[in-house]
Design an enzyme around this catalytic site. Structure first.
Site, PDB file in Angstrom:
ATOM      1  N   TYR A   1      -3.510  -8.659  -2.874  1.00 58.77           N
ATOM      2  CA  TYR A   1      -3.243 -10.088  -2.206  1.00 58.77           C
ATOM      3  C   TYR A   1      -2.740 -10.948  -3.441  1.00 58.77           C
ATOM      4  CZ  TYR A   1      -4.044  -6.073   1.114  1.00 58.77           C
ATOM      5  OH  TYR A   1      -3.482  -5.168   1.609  1.00 58.77           O
TER       6      TYR A   1
ATOM      7  N   CYS B   1       2.176   1.122  -1.699  1.00 62.28           N
ATOM      8  CA  CYS B   1       1.253  -0.468  -1.080  1.00 62.28           C
ATOM      9  C   CYS B   1      -0.108  -0.246  -1.435  1.00 62.28           C
ATOM     10  CB  CYS B   1       1.108  -0.946  -0.241  1.00 62.28           C
ATOM     11  SG  CYS B   1       1.946   0.753   1.299  1.00 62.28           S
ATOM     12  N   HIS B   2      -1.418   1.258  -1.741  1.00 59.44           N
ATOM     13  CA  HIS B   2      -1.882   1.852  -1.107  1.00 59.44           C
ATOM     14  C   HIS B   2      -2.647   0.645  -2.041  1.00 59.44           C
ATOM     15  CE1 HIS B   2       0.351   4.743  -2.989  1.00 59.44           C
ATOM     16  NE2 HIS B   2      -1.116   4.853  -3.967  1.00 59.44           N
TER      17      HIS B   2
ATOM     18  N   ASN C   1       5.217  -2.181   4.802  1.00 57.92           N
ATOM     19  CA  ASN C   1       6.090  -1.726   3.406  1.00 57.92           C
ATOM     20  C   ASN C   1       6.497  -0.280   4.231  1.00 57.92           C
ATOM     21  OD1 ASN C   1       7.419  -0.156   1.412  1.00 57.92           O
ATOM     22  ND2 ASN C   1       4.587   0.548   1.246  1.00 57.92           N
TER      23      ASN C   1
ATOM     24  N   GLU D   1      -5.889   8.779  -7.279  1.00 54.15           N
ATOM     25  CA  GLU D   1      -4.409   8.393  -8.873  1.00 54.15           C
ATOM     26  C   GLU D   1      -6.183   7.860 -10.030  1.00 54.15           C
ATOM     27  OE1 GLU D   1      -2.262   5.295  -7.344  1.00 54.15           O
ATOM     28  OE2 GLU D   1      -1.066   6.595  -6.485  1.00 54.15           O
TER      29      GLU D   1
END
Length: 187
Positions: free
Chosen positions: A118, A149-150, A141, A176
């Protein structure tokens, strides 16, 4: 099928919004409610989402089959969960305030397999003191997964807030995770 890396597209904002419609997409992380506005995805929500769409804002229910946008969204999500897609091409329409739109554009630019904080997003916006406000925008979001946003974590590397739940955030980040990182973990 090879890895897809096409950038997501955002349609130009029409002067009058198209009627909305919604459907349910079954995924590896549970059912997602998909909300469309014209030919753009306006929402993708997990059950129990922290900030669900406003009552009456999702339009009529429709079947996925026969709706090109929902069919494309389902296909791209399926490819993503199989590890065959690293970016989405489904257009989105988010309609946030100017600050939120800037934050969501920065989220969309976070590369697959990486994370940011952030505070880093706040610095990118020109003021590290905006980190809490960035967190609020990230939490609101409306298009989970497609606007990633993850990929935003705490400054200490911890998993912090996720409107779809921390367990889902951890699973998305694990999906990911680069193979060399996954292989080096002891757990």
């Amino acid at each position: 099928m090879g890895m897809m890396t096409t950038n997501q597209t955002k349609p130009s904002t029409p002067s009058a919004r198209a009627p909305r419609r919604h459907t349910t997409l079954a995924t590896e992380l549970g059912d997602l409610m998909a909300v469309a506005e014209g030919e753009a995805l306006a929402g993708l929500y997990f059950p129990g989402h922290w900030h669900p769409p406003a009552v009456g804002s999702i339009g009529a229910p429709v079947a996925v089959s026969g709706d090109g946008l929902f069919e494309s969204t389902r296909r791209e999500l399926s490819e993503y969960f199989r590890g065959e897609r690293t970016a989405f091409t489904v257009p989105t329409a988010t309609h946030g305030d100017a600050f939120s739109e800037k934050v969501w554009d920065l989220l969309a630019a976070i590369p697959y397999g990486t994370t940011t904080t952030y505070g880093a997003i706040a610095r990118e916006l020109g003021n590290v003191n905006l980190a809490q406000r960035v967190g609020q925008a990230v939490g609101h979001n409306p298009v989970s997964i497609l606007i990633p946003c993850h990929r935003v974590i705490g400054s200490d590397g911890s998993l912090t807030g996720y409107a779809g739940g921390l367990d889902r955030k951890a699973r998305l980040l694990g999906l990911e995770e680069p193979p060399e990182v996954a292989e080096s973990r002891l757990f």
